[in-house]
Structure formats: C-alpha cells, structure tokens
Motif scaffolding. Structure first.
Motif, PDB file in Angstrom:
ATOM      1  N   VAL A 102       0.863  -1.178   0.000  1.00  0.00           N
ATOM      2  CA  VAL A 102       0.000   0.000   0.000  1.00  0.00           C
ATOM      3  C   VAL A 102       0.900   1.229   0.000  1.00  0.00           C
ATOM      4  CG1 VAL A 102      -1.780   1.293   1.216  1.00  0.00           C
ATOM      5  CG2 VAL A 102      -1.788  -1.209   1.301  1.00  0.00           C
ATOM      6  N   VAL A 103       0.795   2.033  -1.043  1.00  0.00           N
ATOM      7  CA  VAL A 103       1.592   3.250  -1.150  1.00  0.00           C
ATOM      8  C   VAL A 103       0.788   4.395  -0.560  1.00  0.00           C
ATOM      9  CG1 VAL A 103       2.761   4.837  -2.715  1.00  0.00           C
ATOM     10  CG2 VAL A 103       2.776   2.373  -3.187  1.00  0.00           C
ATOM     11  N   ALA A 104       1.317   4.963   0.519  1.00  0.00           N
ATOM     12  CA  ALA A 104       0.651   6.057   1.228  1.00  0.00           C
ATOM     13  C   ALA A 104       1.695   7.098   1.610  1.00  0.00           C
ATOM     14  CB  ALA A 104      -0.073   5.530   2.466  1.00  0.00           C
ATOM     15  N   SER A 130       4.385   9.334  -3.366  1.00  0.00           N
ATOM     16  CA  SER A 130       3.668   8.192  -3.942  1.00  0.00           C
ATOM     17  C   SER A 130       3.804   8.151  -5.457  1.00  0.00           C
ATOM     18  CB  SER A 130       2.185   8.249  -3.563  1.00  0.00           C
ATOM     19  OG  SER A 130       2.010   8.243  -2.164  1.00  0.00           O
ATOM     20  N   LEU A 133       4.884   4.893  -7.895  1.00  0.00           N
ATOM     21  CA  LEU A 133       3.850   4.314  -8.753  1.00  0.00           C
ATOM     22  C   LEU A 133       4.142   4.557 -10.221  1.00  0.00           C
ATOM     23  CD1 LEU A 133       0.799   5.434  -6.589  1.00  0.00           C
ATOM     24  CD2 LEU A 133       1.702   3.112  -6.811  1.00  0.00           C
ATOM     25  N   SER A 181      -5.147  15.518  -5.084  1.00  0.00           N
ATOM     26  CA  SER A 181      -5.406  15.064  -6.454  1.00  0.00           C
ATOM     27  C   SER A 181      -5.957  16.219  -7.276  1.00  0.00           C
ATOM     28  CB  SER A 181      -6.414  13.913  -6.439  1.00  0.00           C
ATOM     29  OG  SER A 181      -7.683  14.380  -5.994  1.00  0.00           O
ATOM     30  N   GLU A 219      -6.727  -0.180  -6.067  1.00  0.00           N
ATOM     31  CA  GLU A 219      -5.701  -1.070  -6.611  1.00  0.00           C
ATOM     32  C   GLU A 219      -5.332  -0.616  -8.015  1.00  0.00           C
ATOM     33  OE1 GLU A 219      -4.835  -5.872  -6.636  1.00  0.00           O
ATOM     34  OE2 GLU A 219      -6.869  -5.181  -7.048  1.00  0.00           O
ATOM     35  N   TRP A 259      -1.549  -1.293  -4.173  1.00  0.00           N
ATOM     36  CA  TRP A 259      -2.630  -0.440  -3.728  1.00  0.00           C
ATOM     37  C   TRP A 259      -2.112   0.930  -3.351  1.00  0.00           C
ATOM     38  CZ3 TRP A 259      -7.814  -2.186  -3.159  1.00  0.00           C
ATOM     39  CH2 TRP A 259      -8.012  -3.532  -3.479  1.00  0.00           C
ATOM     40  N   VAL A 260      -3.020   1.895  -3.338  1.00  0.00           N
ATOM     41  CA  VAL A 260      -2.646   3.264  -2.989  1.00  0.00           C
ATOM     42  C   VAL A 260      -3.712   3.870  -2.093  1.00  0.00           C
ATOM     43  CG1 VAL A 260      -3.754   4.244  -5.053  1.00  0.00           C
ATOM     44  CG2 VAL A 260      -1.912   5.502  -3.919  1.00  0.00           C
ATOM     45  N   SER A 261      -3.263   4.703  -1.154  1.00  0.00           N
ATOM     46  CA  SER A 261      -4.161   5.512  -0.328  1.00  0.00           C
ATOM     47  C   SER A 261      -3.439   6.833  -0.083  1.00  0.00           C
ATOM     48  CB  SER A 261      -4.486   4.814   1.000  1.00  0.00           C
ATOM     49  OG  SER A 261      -5.361   5.610   1.777  1.00  0.00           O
ATOM     50  N   THR A 262      -3.809   7.846  -0.841  1.00  0.00           N
ATOM     51  CA  THR A 262      -3.087   9.112  -0.759  1.00  0.00           C
ATOM     52  C   THR A 262      -3.991  10.254  -1.201  1.00  0.00           C
ATOM     53  OG1 THR A 262      -0.966  10.158  -1.314  1.00  0.00           O
ATOM     54  CG2 THR A 262      -2.123   9.036  -3.099  1.00  0.00           C
ATOM     55  N   ALA A 312      -8.889   5.200  -7.136  1.00  0.00           N
ATOM     56  CA  ALA A 312      -7.667   5.714  -7.747  1.00  0.00           C
ATOM     57  C   ALA A 312      -7.650   5.530  -9.256  1.00  0.00           C
ATOM     58  CB  ALA A 312      -6.457   5.029  -7.122  1.00  0.00           C
TER      59      ALA A 312
END
Length: 602
Positions: free
Chosen positions: A420-422, A427, A431, A535, A544, A550-553, A591
C-alpha cells in the motif's frame, strides 16, 4: 418481524413507535434467535471463518443485530470480523434501542453501546464499529431498493425482515427480492418469519430453494431458504478473501497508519516503512487539527464523504485516544460568508450534524480537535503492525508474486504479497507516475497562552479555522490558519502567511483576533508549515492500480477526515467485504479514475 406501519396523514409511512413495534421486548429477541440465527445455521455456519457478512432488510429496534453480536461474543470459534449490513427507512430513537433490550439482560450492555453511536442518522450510509472494529454495522438509511442496489458484496446470511407484507408491500415485492438475490453467493442462507405464499413463490423465482420449518409459538411456521439457482450466475461478485496475508505500507502518516491498522485488524501482518525517524513527521505532524464535516447547498459528494469520514474518525478517537488530552469532541462554529447559500437540509437526524447558530453561522456538534500525531501512533500500535523508520523506499518491484521495496542501491528492504503506497507526494514516483499529485503548502500560526487563560469558546471554521485552546506538550495553545498554497513546497515560514492567517482570524473571531494581534505584530506568534498532497479533483485516491499494488493518498487538507475512511474502503475492496460507502460514492474515491498506464506516464 411483523411490524405495523405508523401512517402519516398524507399517506406516507413515518417512523414506527416503540409500543407499536414491540409491546413485549422479550419475545422479539427469542424470535431473532429462533427465526434468523437458527434459520441461517448460526453460529455453526461461521465457525472457523475469518469473516462473515450478514445482510438484513429491516433494522427495527436492532434486536437481530444484538442477537448476532451476542452470539459472536459467546462463540470461541467466531470469525475475526463480523459485518452486519442493514437497511432501515425510519430509524427509531436511541432510547427505543435501549428500551427494546430492557428485559433481556444478555444484550442490555450491547444495546447501550449501540445507542451511544446512534446519532445523526440522516439518509445515507453510516458505519458503526464495535469490539475494537471487529463488529461492523453498516446502517443504510433510505428506500430498501435504492440501498440494496448500492451494495457491492456477497452476503453469507440474509435476514429478510421488515414491516408486515400487507402493510408495506414494497419491502417484499419481487423487485426487492431480486435486489436481495443480487447480494447473494451460491450457498447463501436466508431466513424470515413470514410464510406468505407470494413471498415463497418470488423467492423461488429469484433462485432460492425455500422450505417451511416450525416457527416460534404462537407462529406455527417460518421460512428458511438457500440461494442455489438452477441457472449459471453471470454476474461477477467482488473477489472474496478470507485468509489474511502480509502487507507493506509505505508512509507513516495518517493515511499509511490508518491503512496499516485496518489491515492488521483483519489479521494481516503489516510492516510500515517510513523515511522519517519518527511517525507523523510530514503534514500529519500538525500540532492539532480540526475534524469537521463539509457542507454544501446541494449536499455534494464532498459533503457526503466528509460525514462518513468524520463519523469514523470520531469513533476511532473515542476508542484510542485520551479525551481532553489527545482530542476533544468540542463541536465547531462555522462562520459563513455574507450571502452564502444555506447548506442542503439533510432530513431526520440533521440537528446532530448541523443547525443554525447566530446570524451567518452553523453549529456542528459532530466536530472535534485532534492531535494527528497521537492518532498516527495509536494506529501504529495495533497488534500486527511493525513500524520501521529511517528507510527510504526508492522503488517497488514485483518478484515471484511478491512486492519488494527497494532502496537507492536497488537492494531489498522488505517484501510482502500486497503493498500500500501512502507516501503523500512521494507516492507518484513509487507508482511510476501513474497518478498526478499536487503539492499544497499550508502554514498554521500558533502560540502558547499566557495569563490569564482565554475565555472558554468552541473552535471556529469557515475560510480557515481557529482552535482557541488545545493542550500541547509545551502547554496550552491556540492555533489558526491555514494558508493553501497550490503548487508550493517550501518548508520555510513566511511573514506574509502569518499576516494572512491573522486576517482570516479577524473574520472568524474578531475578539480573538484583537486579543492575539499583538503577538503577530511583534513576531512572537509561531508558525508550523506542512506540504500536503492533493489530487486534481481534490478527492482522495484509494484503490488497486495493479495486482497487489494499492494506494491511499491525496488526502489534501482533510487527512483527519479521510484517512480512516480510505483505509476501511481499501481493506473492504481487498477482501471483498461490504463497503463503508454506497458503491457510487465509493467510486468517487477510486484511484483508477485518474490513473494512467505506467508506460504512458511522462
């Protein structure tokens, strides 16, 4: 359960009265156990499972939920996570929840816990958590068909409940049962108290194998059914994962810590890798922040998302932090600009989210000040989470089915099956520039109080925010701001930003501004600077991007609001669980909405 409708003069149903629903509170709990738990072979069916998902079509006084929760607590072979998703058009009062369990000692304490979270139930979805987040109630307030159509999971058990079919046929009509069937997997068990012939025929038409079984006296019979259609199911249910695994989380701020805690609660082994030597060293290191819902004239996506996030963070703060020291549910007074349109009415329960105050202001009871670093550390303390600081992850690689975090010399730091990229702005590089992220520099002005202490007052927000009195390690302090410098990354404090914060404060609280102006003018007011990540559309990015990646940012200036919501959404997507949001609202955070193929990235 057979529940008569309380009809309004205009012919519409309104919230049922307690006395109408259950003149005797003891019998309905026995019915919940006999009809619904036994009808779905519970608790035997969930024994040894990692998770169990129950869908219910009428919450009523919550006795089915309380019975399931009690059975879960008493079962040594219970699943790690119990999801209970229920639809209710007209929630009863918190007092009625407690009264409904008054004559049943074994669920009285559970009912009080439920009632404590039973607030602000405006139309929409509300995620309530219990047992440290291992029992999750998703209450969907609204029309049963609309709420079912927004589900995105496959139920293990269905409790078909609600008002008596002749009094409220919409709860039992064929289209509603079709919507229920769309939420089932082959093998899902269903139970209900009615044996009405039309209900039996419609269930069979939807693919259920239906049988009558003995009922709880005075009812002679009840129904149980198995979803096992004769045809091939063509719809694709979300991939379900019961077995937990290993995960890497890159980033030790609010987003990363929340994601780590949500996965660890589900049994995952999680390593959090951070370039800083201490958690919450970036924008999450704000001395204290304001958690408050967003309002809009049309109750837009951001407003609905913020309510969901605020509720979840309030629950987490209450469970994990020390009130009055790490956080406080203080409420907030929102100062609105002259001529601003009023926010959209929210319906029953609105007063616990927003209500008019003095001229031009709104009072939000569901708001708090929080020390973000304390919340980050509390999340990282979740059993199953290991935090490793001073490690710079330069790239990620997928090798032999595992994701590997590599340092600047291309040497492995750690590996896991999921990453998980946070890492906020960092990030994007990890990615392969699949996502476009924007820096937003924010400067907050603050200082310690002198003597005498300031007059007691709630926080304020509007164009900026003001926390009049917060305990920090250095002493009691005030904080105000923040600037919003799009595209800026300088960490150095700026005198012009201090002046801008004072001007904002003059609008928010003229008396406080007059009292604190000498500190600004003398240059003794302190400054804190953080660079946030946003964003292009200012909504978080969660989801995903490639198998296991996965990402959460991109929490922007609302990390306290969105970190926990994003973490639970990520965990639900990863494991095929019920979402904490309606499917269409959850899509607003996906995402993939702004992702580019890695090869196409500049």
């Amino acid at each position: 359960m057979a529940e008569p409708v309380d009809w309004s003069p205009d012919g519409t149903p309104r919230s049922p009265r307690f006395a109408d629903l259950y003149p005797s509170a003891g019998a309905p709990l026995e019915q919940a156990r006999h009809v619904f738990l036994e009808g779905c072979d519970l608790p035997a069916a969930w024994a040894g499972r990692e998770g169990w998902r129950i869908l219910e079509t009428g919450f009523g006084l919550g006795l089915n939920f309380l019975a399931a929760w009690r059975a879960w607590k008493d079962d040594p072979r219970r699943p790690r996570l119990l999801h209970f998703v229920s639809v209710e058009a007209w929630p009863v009062s918190a007092q009625d929840i407690v009264r409904g369990a008054a004559s049943t000692p074994e669920v009285q304490e559970l009912a009080r816990e439920l009632a404590a979270q039973w607030w602000g139930l405006v139309p929409g979805w509300h995620r309530l958590q219990f047992e440290g987040g291992q029992v999750l109630l998703t209450l969907c307030v609204g029309d049963v068909r609309k709420m079912l159509d927004e589900q995105s999971f496959a139920a293990d058990s269905v409790f078909l409940d609600g008002f008596e079919p002749r009094g409220n046929p919409a709860m039992w009509e064929l289209d509603t049962l079709k919507a229920v069937a769309r939420c089932c997997r082959r093998g899902t068990q269903l139970a209900t108290w009615t044996v009405l012939g039309q209900v039996r025929r419609d269930l069979a038409q939807c693919g259920f194998q239906v049988e009558k079984v003995p009922g709880l006296p005075p009812k002679r019979e009840r129904l149980r059914a198995l979803f096992d259609p004769a045809w091939t199911l063509r719809r694709t249910a979300p991939a379900r994962r019961d077995a937990a695994g290993s995960a890497l989380v890159v980033g030790g701020g609010l987003a990363g810590a929340a994601a780590a805690a949500s996965l660890a609660r589900r049994g995952w082994r999680v390593e959090v890798l951070d370039a800083a030597n201490e958690p919450a060293a970036g924008a999450s290191g704000l001395p204290a922040g304001l958690l408050a819902p967003h309002t809009s004239p049309d109750d837009n996506q951001l407003s609905r998302l913020s309510r969901a996030g605020v509720r979840m963070t309030l629950q987490e703060a209450g469970d994990r932090l020390v009130a009055g020291q790490d956080w406080q549910r203080s409420g907030v007074l929102e100062r609105r600009e002259a001529g601003a349109r009023l926010p959209a009415p929210l319906g029953p329960g609105e007063e616990e989210w927003q209500q008019p105050a003095d001229e031009g202001s709104l009072w939000h009871a569901a708001a708090a000040w929080v020390r973000p670093g304390k919340l980050v550390r509390a999340w990282l303390a979740e059993p199953g989470v290991a935090w490793r600081g001073g490690l710079t992850v330069r790239s990620l690689a997928n090798r032999a089915g595992e994701w590997v975090a590599l340092d600047e010399d291309d040497q492995p730091i750690a590996s896991a099956e999921v990453v998980v990229v946070a890492a906020a702005l960092g990030s994007a590089a990890l990615l392969d520039r699949r996502l476009t992220l924007h820096p937003v520099r924010g400067q907050v002005s603050w200082n310690l109080h002198g003597d005498p202490p300031p007059p007691a007052a709630p926080p304020r927000n509007g164009h900026g925010h003001f926390l009049p009195d917060v305990p920090l390690p250095e002493g009691r302090a005030w904080l105000t701001g923040s600037t919003y410098g799009r595209g800026e990354t300088s960490p150095a404090p700026r005198a012009e930003d201090q002046r801008a914060n004072l001007e904002r404060l003059r609008v928010l609280d003229p008396e406080a501004a007059a009292r604190l102006a000498p500190e600004f003018q003398a240059g003794t007011a302190r400054a804190w600077v953080g660079v946030r990540c946003a964003s292009s559309d200012r909504r978080p990015l969660v989801g995903e991007l490639a198998p296991g990646l996965w990402v959460s940012t991109a929490m922007g200036s609302r990390g306290l609001t969105f970190a926990r919501l994003a973490a639970e959404l990520l965990a639900a997507r990863l494991q095929g669980e019920p979402l904490p949001l309606p499917a269409r609202l959850a899509a607003a955070l996906d995402a993939q909405r702004s992702a580019m193929p890695a090869a196409a990235a500049p």
